[in-house]
Structure formats: C-alpha cells, structure tokens
Design a protein around this motif. Structure first.
Motif, PDB file in Angstrom:
ATOM      1  N   TYR A 118       6.015   8.534  45.732  1.00 20.86           N
ATOM      2  CA  TYR A 118       7.115   9.489  45.609  1.00 20.86           C
ATOM      3  C   TYR A 118       7.325   9.701  44.123  1.00 20.86           C
ATOM      4  O   TYR A 118       7.204   8.747  43.349  1.00 20.86           O
ATOM      5  N   ASP A 139       9.245   9.832  40.612  1.00 24.42           N
ATOM      6  CA  ASP A 139      10.403   9.035  40.208  1.00 24.42           C
ATOM      7  C   ASP A 139      11.496   9.853  39.541  1.00 24.42           C
ATOM      8  O   ASP A 139      12.533   9.321  39.169  1.00 24.42           O
ATOM      9  N   MET A 140      11.276  11.169  39.389  1.00 23.66           N
ATOM     10  CA  MET A 140      12.343  12.048  38.924  1.00 23.66           C
ATOM     11  C   MET A 140      12.439  13.197  39.922  1.00 23.66           C
ATOM     12  O   MET A 140      11.454  13.600  40.529  1.00 23.66           O
ATOM     13  N   ASN A 141      13.658  13.708  40.118  1.00 17.50           N
ATOM     14  CA  ASN A 141      13.872  14.788  41.074  1.00 17.50           C
ATOM     15  C   ASN A 141      14.376  15.995  40.316  1.00 17.50           C
ATOM     16  O   ASN A 141      15.491  16.005  39.828  1.00 17.50           O
ATOM     17  N   THR A 142      13.525  17.023  40.165  1.00 23.23           N
ATOM     18  CA  THR A 142      13.938  18.251  39.482  1.00 23.23           C
ATOM     19  C   THR A 142      13.463  19.440  40.309  1.00 23.23           C
ATOM     20  O   THR A 142      12.524  19.306  41.102  1.00 23.23           O
ATOM     21  N   PRO A 143      14.110  20.581  40.117  1.00 20.45           N
ATOM     22  CA  PRO A 143      13.638  21.767  40.851  1.00 20.45           C
ATOM     23  C   PRO A 143      12.170  22.067  40.582  1.00 20.45           C
ATOM     24  O   PRO A 143      11.553  22.806  41.325  1.00 20.45           O
ATOM     25  N   LEU A 144      11.604  21.493  39.533  1.00 17.40           N
ATOM     26  CA  LEU A 144      10.239  21.858  39.178  1.00 17.40           C
ATOM     27  C   LEU A 144       9.171  20.934  39.760  1.00 17.40           C
ATOM     28  O   LEU A 144       7.995  21.204  39.646  1.00 17.40           O
ATOM     29  N   ARG A 186       9.056  20.105  43.007  1.00 18.53           N
ATOM     30  CA  ARG A 186       9.159  20.185  44.470  1.00 18.53           C
ATOM     31  C   ARG A 186       7.809  20.302  45.160  1.00 18.53           C
ATOM     32  O   ARG A 186       7.716  20.219  46.377  1.00 18.53           O
TER      33      ARG A 186
END
Lengths: 448, 448, 448
Positions: A370, A372-377, A379
């Motif tokens: 998975y 380790d950072m969640n950004t709109p970019l 996805r």
C-alpha cells in the motif's frame, strides 16, 4: 516440431495398425506400447465374470480374414485394413455365390469410399466390411470366404496409472482402447491421456492425485467401476473422459457432467461464459457419448464430464476408414493437451482461501502492499513503487475480503469481474507474506 | 351425444331449479339428487356451532315471495325465478308506496335485462331483485310485498365421497352447492365433480385416494376444515377447487396454489409452458376466488389450486340471471372433465422412479431393447426391429439414467425435452421387464 | 428555512474550521461540539494499543505551519486554510532553496485552483499543500519553512450515542470525523447522523435500538470493532455508514452490504426496483469506500451498507479545497435525512406478521371490515362505508393470508404488487382489532 510432438507422432504410428477389440491381444499390445510413455498397471477380468448387469464376454482371437473370387484373387484381406473384418467375427470357411454372400457384407452407400467399422460383440456373427464402390463392382460368381478366428474363455484387460498429489482427492481421467485402426476415434484419446500424464508429472506440486484410466469402452469402464467404484465414489473430486480430441478447425468441446455441482462443470462454464477460452459446451445426456455414461450412471453419479473436439457422430469419418491421422492431426492433439492442462491448473487454484487476519482490513502498508502517503495524485498506485491503476491493490483487497472459506476462487472472479489469471500471482504473493491460506477444496468457516 | 353427455344434461336440469342457499332444504335436496350419480355421505353441523372465527348461521326456510300492485297483479314472484328474492331474506308482509319500496329492490342498471343475485347471510334484511327494465317501468302506487320465510335453528350440510386408491395420500377435489338458479356459477362445478368421480372410478388402478367434497361456499369449507382439517393436513398430496367450468371459447384456467411447491402447480406450469395443453394460469390471490381461499388460509396452506374456465367476475352473467345453460354449455362441461382427467393421470405418473440396476448402464440388448450389431447404418434403430430414429432407445436411456429417486418425471421431461407422453409407454415396458420401480411420491435415495 | 435547517447550518459553521486528523485535539473538539446536538459518549484508546492487524498511532499536535520568502512574506499559512499543512506532518524549521523545497510541496496540476488534502499517517514526513497556480508563481530564492507540530504518545478518540428501542436488536449508523476543512467529505456525514438521531428520538416508538457511531475513518472503526465487535456481531440487525451525503442534483446512492441477505439491501433494492424512491444502488466492493470496508471484513461480515449522494472520488472537490458548503448545500443534507429516515421507518415495519386467526378466513364483517350484503353493485366497496374499489379489503385479505410468520412485509409487497405504504394503515387497523401480531424480525411458525 518439438520433442513432445515427435513422441506423439511416433506413438500414433505404433498404435494405429493394431487390431483392437474389447478383449484380446490387441488391447494387451496397446497397453504394453503405452507403458513406454506412462507407467500403466494392467488388470484382467475373467470371461464370464458378472459385472453389475453385464458379463465379461469371451476373448476374441483373430488370425486371418479374406474373401477370394473364383480365380483366387483376393477381394479383401484384413492384412490390408483391419476394418475389413467384422469385429468379434466367428470363424467361417465357405464357398458361396454373390447373392448368398451379400447379407454378410457391410458398406456405407452414402460414403462410397469408406470401409465401415462394424461390431457384433454380444451376438455371434461373421461378416466383412468394404467400400460401397468395391461392393458394387463385385461380379457374379462363387466366392471363398475365410475367417480364422476364435471366441475363447480368456480375459478382459484394462490399465491405470496414478500420479500422486498432496491430497488423496482424485481427478479421474479416463479414455478407451478398443477400436481398430481409426485416428480421431479412438487414438486421440490415449494420446492426449498419455502426454497429459507427462505434463502433470512435471508440475512442481500437485494438490490432487491424478488417476489415468485406459479401458475398452463401456464393458471396460463397467468392469473398472465394478472393481474401483467404491473407491472412486469416496475419492473422486472431478474428472473427465477423453474422446475424439483431434480435428482441424474444431474448438475444444466439453460435455457437462450429470452432476450439476461438479467442479469441472463450473470451471468450463466460467471459461466459456467469460470468453477466457474458446470452448464449446454440450449438455449431459445418457443417450450417446463414451464412458461418462457409466461413470455418471445414477448409482455412481461421479462428477465426471467429457472432453472432445471433432465429436463422435458429427464428422464423415466417424466409425469408418476415413478416420485418419490427416483428419485428426497431431497438432490438434497438442492443442488439446495444452488446453486441458490449463483447465487442470485452474482446477488446482480453484479452491477456498482463508484470510489469516479477517477482522478489519489487513494493514497492507506494513507488508509493502500500500502507498505510505495518500494524495489525490497517487490514486493509481498499488504501492509506492507500482503505478498500475491500482490493479494489484484492488485484486489484493478483493481477494482478502472474499477469502472467508466460503467463496471459491471462481466465485470471487465472478463477483469481482477480475479474471482467474489476475488472482494467481497475488495468491502466491499473499501466501509468501503469510496473509493467506489455501486453496482448500471444501468450504470452511473462519475460526471466530 | 353420448351417454355421459346425456346424463350431465339430465343432472343439470334436475339441479337448476332448486332454490339453494348456504343452509336449508335446497342444499339437502341438491345432495340427494347428486347421490344418484356419486355415493355422497352427508354431514350436518348445528346452527350456532363455532367453526374457527365463524359460527354456523340459522337455517333459511323460504316458502313464498312476491310483490303485487294495487290491482293484485304480480310484479315479481320467486316461483318464476328464484333470484327475485334476496337470498336469506327475513319475512315481510306490508303495503308500501313505490318510494318506500325502492330501497328494497336490487337491480343492475348496466345490465338492464338481468335479475341480480343478492345475498345477506349475516345481517337480517328483506329484499327483492328484478331487472332494471322492469324496475324503471314500475308505476306510482301502493305495492304489497310478501315474503314467507324463516330463520330458524337448524343445520348446515355438506357431503363427500371418497374413492380409494393404493396409497392413503389424497387428492382433494372440492366444489360448492349454495347458489340458486345459475349455470356456470355454480352448477358447472358439481357437474364436473360428479362425472369426474365416475371417470376415475373406471380407471384400472389409482395410486392416490380421491376425496370429492361438496360444500356451501366459504362457511361450508370452513366447517369442513373444522372437522377434517387435521386429516387433510396430514394426507392431502394435491387437489383443487372446481368453479365456473363452462363457457364457450374459453380455455381451461388454473389458479395456482398458495403453496408454491404444490404438485398441481408444477404439472399445470409444465403443460402450459410446453404447450402440451391449452391452459391459462392465474396467480394465487386471497382477494377473490372460491374455497381455495379457505384451504389455502395460512393455518392450513394445503397444496390446493382451482380450475375454472369462464372465470367468476369476468363475464356478464356473473351473479345474475344471464348465467344460463346456453352460456355455460354441456359441451364445455365435458371438455373440462376431459382435461382435468388428463391432468390427474399425469399427476399419477408424475412420481419418482428408481432404476433397479443403477450401477453402469443396463445391458439393454439382453432385454431386446438394443440392436445386437453396431454399424453406421443402424444408428436410427432403437432395437433390431424398431427403426424409429432411435426414439424409444433414447427415451429408455434418459429415463433409466434419471430414475434415481430424486428426479420426478416432470423433472426428467424438462431436462430431456421429451414430452410427458413419450415416457408413459416406456415406463410400462420397463416395469414389465423388472427394470424400473415407481412412481413414488417422495424422493428416495438409491440404496447403495 | 425551518429550525432544523438553521441548526444544521450553524453546526456546519462550528465544525468546518477545525483541523481534524485521525487523532488529536481536532477529533476531541469535534466530539465536544457534536455533544450539543447528540448525547455522545467519548472513548479513548492509547497510542501503541494493538487493534487486530493495526496499532493506534501517536497523537498529532499541530500548532503552526507556514512558508515565508526571503522578505518575510507569508507564502502559505495553515491559519488561512488547514489543508496547507500535510496532515500528520512532523516538525520542521529550515531555510532552503526553491529546488530543495519543491519535493515537499503537493499540488493538483489538473485542478490548478485547488489545495490538495494529503496525509501521511504511517510514515513520518513533513510537507505543504498549495494550489498549482501558486506553486507555479513561486520565484527562485531562499524559503523559510516552519511547522510546529508533535507526534506524541496520546490517544485515539471516538464516540457513540445509543437510542434505545423495544428490542435489543440494533441498527448501526456510523460516520467519521477525521478530515479537516472539507464539506461533502466529511462534514455531511456527521451532520446527517446528528440530525437523524434527533428525528428518531421524536418517533412515538422504536422497535430497534439505534447506535450512532462517530470515529476517525478506518483506524477508528477498527478500534471500535476491537472493543465492540463481539457485541455488534450478536446484536446488529442492520445498518450503514454515512459519507458524502451532499451535492446538488445527485440522488441518494446506496452501496450494498457484502452480506447479501442484509435487510438494508432488500429494502433499498425494493425501493429502487419499484421506483418508490429515487435511489441509485452500487455493488459492494472492498476496493474503495469508507468504514463499511471494516464492518464488512470477512471476520465480522456485518449486514451494513453505506449511504452517499455525491460519491467520494466522483466529483472535482474530492480531497481538496474545492469541497465547500456551496457544493454540498445544507438543503441536500436535509434531503438525505428525510430519505434515510423514511428508509428506517420502512425497516421498522418490514418484519414478519402473524394472523391471529389463521384457520380459514377471518370473518371480517364481524369487525366492520366487509360489506354485510353481497350484490353485483357493491363489488367496489371495502366495507359498507368505504367505496374504494375494494382496495382496503384487498389489502387486508392479502395481508392476513400472508401473515404466516414466514413472509416479510417486503415479501408480501412483492408478491401482491401493493406498495409498502398501502400496508401501513391496514397493519395498524388490524392490530387495533386484535387480528394481527408483529412485526417480528425473525421467521416464526404459526403455532398449530
């Protein structure tokens, strides 16, 4: 033309000329040749033995068979084609007029070049077969008919080879060895069976045990069931009969098992309906076919289907001398082996899996599965390193959520729309990481 | 015009004029006439008896009912048509103006020729019925209304006849006898029931026991259920209510049982969907209909449907004087008997069968059911003597394979595409040869 | 603009500015504001606690975050928009060139006005977010980046409120409180939950107990399941997650529960397929969504769906600063509350009912539910006083016949074609008259 192709071709040429019948030297010789390719164990059952509603017939010995005209010219001789003699013919040595002879000669008027294949196993008869063209050219006169044969107390023979796997659940693969010189029906079956054995032998691991059976058709499978039926009923998970597996331009064709819940039915239905394989499906019927009629008799009802390609009764050469290697082709034998091996692999994968951490989602980033950072970019990223429109991640989430011991891999494929193939790598990945167990071949509850 | 037709016609003429109601002499007289055709046993339940949520009402005695004008001319008289008196009317003897009288007169303005059928069983009232045309022609003046009737403690009557069969599983056939002079609704029901009884009596054998029930509608079937409901719940395998079974140009019409698994539902669905019978299917509803509303009440939920033809509420004559023999026709009564008898025969055949030799195929040539030589030229022969495109052989193979005690004959017909009729001869043939057992009416495992 | 609308609007304005994350002061402040509207009980779980495959992370403290240029001009400051700071950012205090700074700045090039919402919960990072337009305008030079934050041992918080009903079967309604200033995702969820609570509180009676849960997404629901999962598994009858419930011109949208037999699935399927509500249905998937992924993990498999409207990932403002009150609208929050309240009412009615008099029909005229005279002219009357095309009577007959403890009200609606609404008045009428019992939420046999 690789090694396997050459071996198949060579085996074909060894087996083709043999005058097989449901009993006798032809069957034994066939088994002994096959032993060079597959470690068969041969069994025998004595003439007169009761096998369910049937009885093992006398053994047929055939030495010579010909017709000569008044001048001593040979009209037909089984040395030239073993279809010339009616299979299971009793002896005869007689001179007779053409009119007297005609009732004993079998032809196919609508296929004037073909010598028919005629049998009379259970009623004593003699007879000859020839092309209709030859039959029409016979002149008036006296003919000498001669058949040196014998129906003697002897035995019926069949053979099997067992390729062990991790489980004692068995896959039954059965084919028949009782037809004389015809290619699609019958040599295609033993050829596919023998070389499929060798493919499976090379697999790194087998979850199932594979049982390869070679029997004379009908009476042979009945005798086999008489001896091994109880064992089969307890152990057979799936299986099929192999018949008529050659034929240019024909797709693989599957006759469904009588048992609607047979795993092989579900796998082939899935492959056909998703278009993942070019395969045709026929319904089960007890009206025609091969030994699946015995395996699927109501007392056994084994989860057994049948694979064919150019199906019995549906091509000109069926049961006559037009059924040759040229019509069958070795290429199509290889195709059949390829496709059936692929189906068997799917069958091995198609069990029930268990998510080892079924409470809440697995924390996939711990396992590098998975981002380790969640950004709109990000996805479209499955992991920090895998930008694949999130495909791997989605397959993992799907598989873990439905790996509850109650959904088979085929069920999961159907629910999710992912194809079977998509899951295979991910299963191996999750098993390596200790996140998944299986396949199991029976449903199980999550231990709660 | 055969004997049966004449007897039906004669019975119609005997029953039509009787002034029936839910209790009273009309019902008893009807039962006593029916007894000439069917050996009915009559039962009685006393006024005031509680039957579930209901109570047996007082018995209605009706002797005379008329209206006269000032000059003593009879306006209506129930002697001319028993619909003129409101059914269950209390007595009255009064002179009154037209305006005072009007609320007591019932008509059907949109069918100006028809005398309506009006009842008031559970609220005491008096009243008259006449055609709207006659009503409109009434002149101002004083009218004498006279009804000589009585509501007395008495009894409610019903009757049944039981035709025994090999099993104590029962087929319940129920119809009603409480309407005065109307033909389709109601005489068609008792006519079909009485003559169906005589058809079934002539059968060589009956697997089921047949129970024919004649009750006043609603209260009668409730009283019947109160007495026999427990027995019915234990023994009834199938059945139906008979109502409105005449009507030119109308096909037979079946109202499905509330119980979705009712055998009668499956048989009619099969006949309709295959087109083997011209029959219309209506869904179950508790909103309207006849005594199936009681038999299918949730506490009993019997597997009971309903047969009709020109259905209640869907034709002009429903519940009025236009419901005559001409509209009903005796021909259609005979058609209904024919069709329902055929359905009952199918129901007898439609059990589970057991192949006596379920392990491997039966060796059919031993029994003369298979050709003793196999050549490309006898592929359309069922036996040495039967060249029928192999139809008999195929039906035999199909039947033996699926006669596993778990497929009903309808299931086998649906799986195979053969029609029900194709199996009947073959079943008898196989039973004669000791190869088949059945029909059974519950699933059974092959003894293994 | 009624009182409720104004209160929702006011609550929105109170909650919007808070800098929420999965832990920390933001969550606690949010809960404390919500307590003015719904009596929440707050729980805490210590940093480091194992919850299934997860661990409670450190608590995030954020005090200040800005970037200044060489002249001391503020480029961004989280005081202006809390999305400017990467959520869970570690502290930083550094001067660096534009090129050095760039990897730490997050933007959305295809939405150049939007400040993205970026998180890094499980890997320590610092970072800033700004619009792409601002990013492009940054000049070469030295920038001062400053984040005064802390990751400390602390706790994770969540809260619930329980609204008791007659039964201890529970309806679980869960929403999340961990996103900073965004409207549709996430404030719409808590707003709908809080005001739905107040609607349900006003109901005269509740058959179910309602559990309202407010958690930080994912880790919060996993922690909640860790504490209450066993209880939920025993008591939850139905439920759903609330997310993204605003959005002009969007219909209500339901994500089905993984558990195919979930009551909420059946109700929504019914409403959609009959057109009784304008609602869109999405399949269950574990690939994306909200906390239903946890509630529907295979170890719990709770019968929980999810309601949304303008769905996550399907609108421009998703996870960025374009997700505002103007896009969400308070009107749509009210619509969502209305629709979900209606669904919950249907769920209360949708049990199994029992006809108290199941043997034969109920004698409806005794109860004033049937006309006391039967004539061709009152065929459209339900009672003496109700000329309604017999609608009430038909609904009563339907309901009584199928109230056998085995058909749910939805089943009855589907069988009969009456809409759910038609039954509600009749149920109350029949219950008042002592003719009907229920709803029960498990099947039961009629006592016989």
């Amino acid at each position: 033309m690789n090694k396997e192709y050459e071996l198949i071709d060579q085996l074909f040429d060894e087996l083709f000329p043999i005058t097989r019948s449901i009993t006798g030297e032809g069957v034994r010789k066939t088994i002994s040749i096959l032993k060079k390719y597959i470690p068969l164990e041969m069994f025998s059952v004595k003439t007169g033995t009761k096998v369910f509603d049937w009885e093992i017939p006398k053994e047929w010995v055939i030495r010579e068979a010909w017709i000569k005209d008044e001048e001593g010219n040979e009209i037909v001789n089984m040395k030239n084609h073993n279809l010339h003699v009616l299979n299971y013919s009793i002896p005869v040595n007689k001179k007779m007029s053409l009119e007297e002879l005609k009732p004993f000669i079998h032809t196919i008027p609508h296929l004037p070049e073909a010598i028919p294949y005629v049998t009379s196993y259970y009623k004593e008869r003699w007879g000859f077969c020839m092309s209709y063209n030859q039959f029409k050219s016979l002149k008036q006169g006296i003919y000498h008919v001669f058949i040196d044969s014998e129906l003697k107390n002897g035995e019926l023979n069949y053979a099997h080879a067992i390729l062990p796997g991790k489980s004692d659940k068995e896959i039954l693969i059965s084919t028949y060895i009782c037809h004389p010189s015809m290619a699609n029906n019958e040599l295609s079956g033993p050829l596919v069976a023998a070389f499929l054995y060798n493919r499976l032998k090379k697999w790194k691991e087998r979850n199932f045990t594979y049982r390869f059976v070679f029997v004379p058709e009908t009476i042979g499978s009945i005798a086999y069931l008489h001896r091994f039926g109880e064992h089969l009923r307890k152990h057979v998970y799936s299986g099929f009969v192999l018949t008529c597996l050659g034929g240019k331009n024909y797709p693989l064709s599957f006759k469904r098992s009588r048992n609607k819940n047979a795993p092989i039915n579900k796998i082939v239905d899935y492959l056909m309906s998703t278009g993942e394989m070019d395969i045709v499906v026929r319904p089960f019927t007890p009206i025609n076919g091969s030994d699946e009629r015995q395996y699927c008799s109501p007392g056994f009802n084994l989860p057994i289907g049948q694979f064919a390609r150019m199906v019995y009764g549906q091509y000109d050469g069926y049961h006559n001398s037009l059924d040759t290697k040229e019509v069958m082709t070795i290429e199509k034998i290889v195709d059949s082996i390829d496709e059936i091996e692929r189906i068997l692999k799917i069958q091995e994968w198609n069990g029930y899996y268990v998510n080892v951490n079924p409470f809440g989602e697995v924390k996939l980033d711990k396992h590098g599965l998975y981002p380790d950072m969640n950004t709109p970019l990000n996805r479209d990223a499955s992991t920090n390193f895998k930008r694949d429109q999130r495909k791997q991640l989605n397959v993992i989430l799907t598989l873990l959520n439905y790996s509850d011991g109650e959904h088979s891999l085929l069920d999961i494929a159907e629910i999710s729309g992912y194809c079977f193939h998509d899951f295979v790598d991910v299963i191996q990945l999750l098993k390596r990481k200790g996140l998944l167990e299986g396949p199991y071949y029976e449903k199980r509850s999550l231990s709660v």
